[in-house]
Design a protein around this motif. Structure first.
Motif, PDB file in Angstrom:
ATOM      1  N   PRO A  65       0.822  -1.212   0.000  1.00  9.82           N
ATOM      2  CA  PRO A  65       0.000   0.000   0.000  1.00  9.82           C
ATOM      3  C   PRO A  65       0.854   1.258   0.000  1.00  9.82           C
ATOM      4  O   PRO A  65       2.038   1.229   0.350  1.00  9.82           O
ATOM      5  CB  PRO A  65      -0.809  -0.131   1.297  1.00  9.82           C
ATOM      6  CG  PRO A  65      -0.740  -1.564   1.672  1.00  9.82           C
ATOM      7  CD  PRO A  65       0.573  -2.060   1.175  1.00  9.82           C
ATOM      8  N   VAL A  87       1.904   0.260  -6.285  1.00 11.85           N
ATOM      9  CA  VAL A  87       0.737   0.619  -5.482  1.00 11.85           C
ATOM     10  C   VAL A  87      -0.512   0.472  -6.340  1.00 11.85           C
ATOM     11  O   VAL A  87      -0.633   1.111  -7.387  1.00 11.85           O
ATOM     12  CB  VAL A  87       0.845   2.070  -4.963  1.00 11.85           C
ATOM     13  CG1 VAL A  87      -0.396   2.423  -4.155  1.00 11.85           C
ATOM     14  CG2 VAL A  87       2.101   2.263  -4.148  1.00 11.85           C
ATOM     15  N   GLU A  89      -4.757  -0.456  -5.417  1.00 12.83           N
ATOM     16  CA  GLU A  89      -5.749  -0.908  -4.451  1.00 12.83           C
ATOM     17  C   GLU A  89      -6.351  -2.248  -4.856  1.00 12.83           C
ATOM     18  O   GLU A  89      -6.756  -3.048  -4.000  1.00 12.83           O
ATOM     19  CB  GLU A  89      -6.853   0.148  -4.321  1.00 12.83           C
ATOM     20  CG  GLU A  89      -7.914  -0.177  -3.281  1.00 12.83           C
ATOM     21  CD  GLU A  89      -7.357  -0.339  -1.870  1.00 12.83           C
ATOM     22  OE1 GLU A  89      -7.958  -1.099  -1.083  1.00 12.83           O
ATOM     23  OE2 GLU A  89      -6.328   0.295  -1.554  1.00 12.83           O
ATOM     24  N   ARG A  92      -4.829  -5.365  -3.213  1.00 12.53           N
ATOM     25  CA  ARG A  92      -4.985  -5.588  -1.771  1.00 12.53           C
ATOM     26  C   ARG A  92      -5.487  -7.007  -1.518  1.00 12.53           C
ATOM     27  O   ARG A  92      -6.497  -7.444  -2.073  1.00 12.53           O
ATOM     28  CB  ARG A  92      -5.961  -4.568  -1.179  1.00 12.53           C
ATOM     29  CG  ARG A  92      -6.071  -4.613   0.332  1.00 12.53           C
ATOM     30  CD  ARG A  92      -6.866  -3.406   0.833  1.00 12.53           C
ATOM     31  NE  ARG A  92      -6.925  -3.353   2.279  1.00 12.53           N
ATOM     32  CZ  ARG A  92      -7.939  -3.844   2.989  1.00 12.53           C
ATOM     33  NH1 ARG A  92      -8.988  -4.384   2.389  1.00 12.53           N
ATOM     34  NH2 ARG A  92      -7.914  -3.758   4.317  1.00 12.53           N
TER      35      ARG A  92
END
Length: 206
Positions: A65, A87, A89, A92
């Motif tokens: 993250p 990075v 999302e 995740r």
């Protein structure tokens, strides 16, 4: 030579660990996070070789993250010349397969001669990322090394087993993983910490 070192931010083993019951993932905001010690040792292997060959470029690579910036900066303070921070999302909670696929794509883009990783992270403890990377890249691999010797065109290491030790050699480009038998990473000094603020850290989407 260009060496990529995989570094990873993990929950501090001396702190509390909690599971997010909604996502099934570790709640990384529940306690302190640190740069995994085994990845610091991997970084030390690269920096030791770079100390003998000033033309060597050491790059820290992580998929984590955006909040992991402090850990990336620590890798730079220890001595990495630059960093690539993936990075996204959508990554995740990525499983090992997606993690390896994503890291391999970043490695292809960077075109290093050697990738160094720890053999086992302290959070996931999967232990298969190095081999999966080698498969994706089509490179030689030498895993779980307790001693490493890097040269311009190959890497040689020692792998310890139940019945003794084994000498292994891989022609570059290659992926290697190291164990905790390798030395601790050097401690960042004030000069390294200040220099880390000026070193390039590229945030890259998948």
């Amino acid at each position: 030579m260009k060496i990529y070192v995989l570094v990873k931010e993990v929950p501090d083993t001396y702190g509390d660990r909690k599971l997010d019951l909604e996502t099934g993932l570790a709640d990384r905001a529940a306690g302190d996070v640190v740069l995994d010690e085994i990845t610091e040792r991997a970084l030390e292997v690269a920096l030791t070789y770079a100390g003998k060959d000033p033309d060597t470029e050491v790059v820290a690579l992580t998929m984590s993250p955006e909040s992991s910036t402090a850990s990336v900066r620590r890798a730079l303070a220890i001595g990495a010349g630059s960093a690539v921070h993936i990075v996204d999302e959508q990554l995740r909670g990525a499983d090992l397969s997606l993690t390896a696929e994503t890291l391999a794509a970043a490695i292809r883009r960077g075109e290093p001669d050697l990738v160094i990783t720890g053999n086992l992270s302290t959070d996931g403890s999967g232990g298969v990322i190095p081999a999966m990377l080698a498969e994706h890249l089509g490179w030689a691999q030498a895993t779980a090394l307790s001693a490493v010797e890097i040269s311009a065109d190959q890497v040689t290491g020692t792998r310890a087993g139940d019945d003794g030790t084994q000498q292994v050699t891989a022609t570059l480009p290659a992926v290697i993983s190291i164990t905790e038998a390798l030395p601790d990473a050097r401690f960042p000094n004030f000069k390294g910490i200040m220099a880390a603020k000026k070193k390039p850290s590229r945030c890259s989407p998948r």
